[in-house]
Design a protein around this motif. Structure first.
Motif, mmCIF file in Angstrom:
data_model
loop_
_atom_site.group_PDB
_atom_site.id
_atom_site.type_symbol
_atom_site.label_atom_id
_atom_site.label_comp_id
_atom_site.label_asym_id
_atom_site.label_seq_id
_atom_site.Cartn_x
_atom_site.Cartn_y
_atom_site.Cartn_z
ATOM 1 N N ASN A 65 14.071 0.563 -9.118
ATOM 2 C CA ASN A 65 13.106 1.645 -8.928
ATOM 3 C C ASN A 65 12.719 1.835 -7.467
ATOM 4 O OD1 ASN A 65 12.576 2.098 -11.901
ATOM 5 N ND2 ASN A 65 11.966 -0.041 -11.715
ATOM 6 N N LEU A 66 12.673 0.752 -6.698
ATOM 7 C CA LEU A 66 12.280 0.889 -5.295
ATOM 8 C C LEU A 66 13.319 1.687 -4.522
ATOM 9 C CD1 LEU A 66 10.266 0.262 -3.059
ATOM 10 C CD2 LEU A 66 11.570 -1.827 -2.573
ATOM 11 N N GLY A 67 14.591 1.491 -4.821
ATOM 12 C CA GLY A 67 15.629 2.246 -4.133
ATOM 13 C C GLY A 67 15.478 3.739 -4.340
ATOM 14 N N HIS A 68 15.199 4.145 -5.575
ATOM 15 C CA HIS A 68 14.995 5.572 -5.864
ATOM 16 C C HIS A 68 13.749 6.096 -5.151
ATOM 17 C CE1 HIS A 68 18.245 5.450 -8.680
ATOM 18 N NE2 HIS A 68 17.631 4.607 -9.488
ATOM 19 N N LEU A 69 12.690 5.286 -5.124
ATOM 20 C CA LEU A 69 11.456 5.698 -4.454
ATOM 21 C C LEU A 69 11.699 5.906 -2.958
ATOM 22 C CD1 LEU A 69 7.932 4.159 -4.950
ATOM 23 C CD2 LEU A 69 8.858 4.405 -2.655
ATOM 24 N N LEU A 70 12.418 4.960 -2.329
ATOM 25 C CA LEU A 70 12.670 5.073 -0.892
ATOM 26 C C LEU A 70 13.593 6.247 -0.567
ATOM 27 C CD1 LEU A 70 13.045 1.318 0.153
ATOM 28 C CD2 LEU A 70 11.057 2.816 0.404
ATOM 29 N N ASN A 71 14.514 6.568 -1.467
ATOM 30 C CA ASN A 71 15.358 7.751 -1.250
ATOM 31 C C ASN A 71 14.509 8.998 -1.098
ATOM 32 O OD1 ASN A 71 17.833 6.459 -1.248
ATOM 33 N ND2 ASN A 71 18.181 6.762 -3.446
ATOM 34 N N ALA A 94 0.812 -1.217 0.000
ATOM 35 C CA ALA A 94 0.000 0.000 0.000
ATOM 36 C C ALA A 94 0.842 1.262 0.000
ATOM 37 C CB ALA A 94 -0.941 -0.013 1.209
ATOM 38 N N VAL A 95 1.897 1.301 0.817
ATOM 39 C CA VAL A 95 2.678 2.539 0.903
ATOM 40 C C VAL A 95 3.456 2.791 -0.382
ATOM 41 C CG1 VAL A 95 4.875 1.672 1.885
ATOM 42 C CG2 VAL A 95 4.012 3.930 2.531
ATOM 43 N N VAL A 96 3.960 1.736 -1.022
ATOM 44 C CA VAL A 96 4.744 1.917 -2.245
ATOM 45 C C VAL A 96 3.852 2.382 -3.395
ATOM 46 C CG1 VAL A 96 6.086 0.695 -3.999
ATOM 47 C CG2 VAL A 96 6.599 0.359 -1.580
ATOM 48 N N LEU A 97 2.705 1.739 -3.565
ATOM 49 C CA LEU A 97 1.818 2.179 -4.634
ATOM 50 C C LEU A 97 1.241 3.560 -4.328
ATOM 51 C CD1 LEU A 97 0.532 1.630 -7.326
ATOM 52 C CD2 LEU A 97 -1.300 0.373 -6.174
ATOM 53 N N GLY A 98 0.955 3.818 -3.059
ATOM 54 C CA GLY A 98 0.471 5.141 -2.690
ATOM 55 C C GLY A 98 1.475 6.227 -3.031
ATOM 56 N N HIS A 99 2.761 5.950 -2.768
ATOM 57 C CA HIS A 99 3.790 6.936 -3.097
ATOM 58 C C HIS A 99 3.879 7.129 -4.607
ATOM 59 C CE1 HIS A 99 7.416 9.312 -2.208
ATOM 60 N NE2 HIS A 99 7.851 8.840 -3.368
ATOM 61 N N ARG A 100 3.811 6.041 -5.359
ATOM 62 C CA ARG A 100 3.854 6.175 -6.821
ATOM 63 C C ARG A 100 2.712 7.056 -7.327
ATOM 64 N NH1 ARG A 100 8.490 5.920 -8.188
ATOM 65 N NH2 ARG A 100 9.546 3.951 -8.578
ATOM 66 N N LEU A 101 1.522 6.830 -6.806
ATOM 67 C CA LEU A 101 0.382 7.636 -7.249
ATOM 68 C C LEU A 101 0.512 9.087 -6.814
ATOM 69 C CD1 LEU A 101 -2.467 5.071 -6.545
ATOM 70 C CD2 LEU A 101 -1.745 5.899 -8.788
ATOM 71 N N SER A 102 1.155 9.299 -5.668
ATOM 72 C CA SER A 102 1.330 10.678 -5.190
ATOM 73 C C SER A 102 2.214 11.489 -6.129
ATOM 74 C CB SER A 102 1.915 10.685 -3.776
ATOM 75 O OG SER A 102 3.307 10.378 -3.789
ATOM 76 N N GLU A 103 3.004 10.818 -6.943
ATOM 77 C CA GLU A 103 3.873 11.513 -7.891
ATOM 78 C C GLU A 103 3.080 12.228 -8.992
ATOM 79 O OE1 GLU A 103 7.725 8.481 -7.434
ATOM 80 O OE2 GLU A 103 6.444 8.388 -9.210
ATOM 81 N N ASN A 152 7.020 -5.697 -0.710
ATOM 82 C CA ASN A 152 5.934 -5.370 -1.632
ATOM 83 C C ASN A 152 6.084 -6.119 -2.945
ATOM 84 O OD1 ASN A 152 8.168 -3.161 -1.807
ATOM 85 N ND2 ASN A 152 7.228 -3.213 -3.856
ATOM 86 N N LEU A 153 4.961 -6.371 -3.592
ATOM 87 C CA LEU A 153 4.971 -6.965 -4.925
ATOM 88 C C LEU A 153 5.560 -5.965 -5.912
ATOM 89 C CD1 LEU A 153 1.412 -8.581 -4.885
ATOM 90 C CD2 LEU A 153 3.606 -9.678 -4.383
ATOM 91 N N LEU A 154 6.261 -6.490 -6.903
ATOM 92 C CA LEU A 154 7.038 -5.637 -7.808
ATOM 93 C C LEU A 154 6.174 -4.686 -8.632
ATOM 94 C CD1 LEU A 154 9.625 -8.279 -9.101
ATOM 95 C CD2 LEU A 154 9.907 -6.599 -7.260
ATOM 96 N N ILE A 155 4.964 -5.086 -8.966
ATOM 97 C CA ILE A 155 4.134 -4.241 -9.823
ATOM 98 C C ILE A 155 3.871 -2.879 -9.187
ATOM 99 C CG2 ILE A 155 1.906 -5.062 -8.926
ATOM 100 C CD1 ILE A 155 0.901 -4.979 -11.863
ATOM 101 N N HIS A 156 3.917 -2.825 -7.847
ATOM 102 C CA HIS A 156 3.615 -1.570 -7.173
ATOM 103 C C HIS A 156 4.758 -0.566 -7.240
ATOM 104 C CE1 HIS A 156 0.953 -4.456 -4.769
ATOM 105 N NE2 HIS A 156 0.146 -3.717 -5.511
ATOM 106 N N GLU A 157 5.976 -1.033 -7.399
ATOM 107 C CA GLU A 157 7.132 -0.133 -7.334
ATOM 108 C C GLU A 157 7.586 0.378 -8.690
ATOM 109 O OE1 GLU A 157 11.018 -3.030 -7.230
ATOM 110 O OE2 GLU A 157 9.562 -3.237 -5.611
ATOM 111 N N LEU A 158 7.044 -0.165 -9.763
ATOM 112 C CA LEU A 158 7.475 0.245 -11.101
ATOM 113 C C LEU A 158 7.232 1.740 -11.291
ATOM 114 C CD1 LEU A 158 6.100 -2.798 -13.105
ATOM 115 C CD2 LEU A 158 8.452 -2.397 -12.327
ATOM 116 N N PRO A 159 8.017 2.406 -12.133
ATOM 117 C CA PRO A 159 7.910 3.867 -12.289
ATOM 118 C C PRO A 159 6.498 4.315 -12.631
ATOM 119 C CG PRO A 159 9.872 3.047 -13.373
ATOM 120 C CD PRO A 159 9.086 1.842 -12.963
ATOM 121 N N ARG A 160 6.227 5.571 -12.340
ATOM 122 C CA ARG A 160 4.902 6.145 -12.596
ATOM 123 C C ARG A 160 4.507 6.004 -14.057
ATOM 124 N NH1 ARG A 160 4.786 12.443 -12.279
ATOM 125 N NH2 ARG A 160 5.515 12.164 -14.415
ATOM 126 N N GLY A 161 5.452 6.234 -14.941
ATOM 127 C CA GLY A 161 5.158 6.157 -16.365
ATOM 128 C C GLY A 161 4.221 7.258 -16.821
#
Length: 255
Positions: free
Chosen positions: A235-241, A21-30, A86-95
Motif C-alpha cells: 500500500n505504501l508504494g501506491h500511496l507514494l506513486n 505524519a506525512v503518510v497518515l496525513g496523505h491517507r486522510l486527505s483521500e 513510518n509505522l505500518l498502521i499509518h499506510e494501510l488503505p483508507r478503507g
C-alpha cells in the motif's frame, strides 16, 4: 553516544516522525470530497492538514540536522519506499469510514500519551513540535472518540463495520510500542520517548472507549511489524506513486 552520533540519531528520529505524519496525513486527505457529508469532509481534510503541517516541521528539522542542502521536499518526495520508516498502521488503505475512525482512535489515544512525553524532550525543537501537536491531538481524539461511540453503538451494520475494522487493525498496534536501539538510546538521553511504557495506559483508555461503544477488544494473537526498518505493505508504494508524482515529473518544482 558522541555528539556526532547523537545528531545523526536525532535526524533519523525526526525523519521517522515526519514519515508517520506525512503518510497518515496523505491517507486522510483521500477523504477530501469523499466524506459521508460536507461537514465531515471538511473536518477530515483539516485533520489531514494538521498531520501534513506536523510532517513539514519534522522534515525541516531533519534537513537542518543533515546540513547537506536538503529540504523538507527532498524527504517527502525523493525517497523510495524502502527508505521510509513510518509505522505500518499509518499506510494501510483508507478503507470505509468506520475503518478510518477506528484507526484514528487507536492512533489518537497513542498520541495523547506520546506527545506529552516528547514535549519533555531535551531537544527544544522536538519538544516545540510536540507541544503544538498536543493541541491538535486533543481535537482529533474528541472526534474519533465521538464517532466510535456513535458507530459502535449505532445500527447493527455500523457496529459490525466497526468491529471488523478493529479486528483487522489491532495487530498493527503492537508496533506503536516497539523501540529499536536508536530510539532506546535517544530515550535514555532524554530526547526520545520510551514507547513501551505507554502501552498500559493506552490499552486501558482504548478498552474503556471500546466497551462504552459496545465493541469487543480483540485478542493479542497476531502482530505485524517492519515499518521502522523499511519493510512495508504494498500500500505504501501506491500511496507514494500518487504523492510523489508531480515532484518526480517536474524535478525541483516549487509552489
Amino acid at each position: 553516544m558522541s555528539d556526532f552520533n547523537l545528531k545523526a540519531a536525532t535526524q533519523e528520529y525526526a525523519t521517522r516522525l515526519g514519515d508517520d505524519a506525512v503518510v497518515l496525513g496523505h491517507r486522510l486527505s483521500e477523504w477530501t470530497s469523499n466524506g459521508p457529508f460536507l461537514e465531515e469532509d471538511i473536518a477530515l481534510s483539516n485533520v489531514a492538514l494538521d498531520y501534513i503541517g506536523r510532517a513539514r516541521m519534522y522534515y525541516t528539522y531533519a534537513a537542518e540536522l543533515a546540513g547537506n542542502g536538503k529540504t523538507e521536499d527532498d524527504f517527502a518526495y525523493t525517497r523510495d519506499m524502502r527508505e521510509y520508516r513510518n509505522l505500518l498502521i499509518h499506510e494501510l488503505p483508507r478503507g470505509d469510514f468506520a475503518y478510518t475512525m477506528v484507526r484514528q482512535l487507536l492512533v489518537d489515544v497513542f498520541n495523547t500519551y506520546y506527545l506529552p512525553e516528547l514535549a519533555k524532550s531535551a531537544d527544544s525543537t522536538l519538544a516545540g513540535i510536540a507541544q503544538k501537536a498536543i493541541k491538535e491531538t486533543r481535537y482529533h481524539l474528541r472526534r474519533s472518540h465521538e464517532w466510535t461511540l456513535r458507530l459502535g453503538d449505532g445500527t447493527e451494520a455500523s457496529h459490525q463495520r466497526m468491529q471488523r475494522a478493529l479486528e483487522s487493525l489491532w495487530g498493527y498496534t503492537h508496533e506503536l510500542f516497539d523501540a529499536d536501539p536508536l530510539e532506546l538510546q535517544l530515550a535514555d538521553a532524554g530526547i526520545g520517548v520510551h514507547n513501551a511504557a505507554l502501552r498500559p495506559t493506552w490499552l486501558a483508555q482504548v478498552s474503556a472507549i471500546l466497551t462504552e461503544a459496545t465493541l469487543t477488544v480483540p485478542k493479542d494473537d497476531w502482530a505485524v511489524r517492519g515499518g521502522r526498518v523499511g519493510y512495508h505493505t504494498e500500500n505504501l508504494g501506491h500511496l507514494l506513486n500518487d504523492m510523489q508524482f508531480l515532484h518526480r515529473a517536474y524535478p525541483g518544482c516549487q509552489w
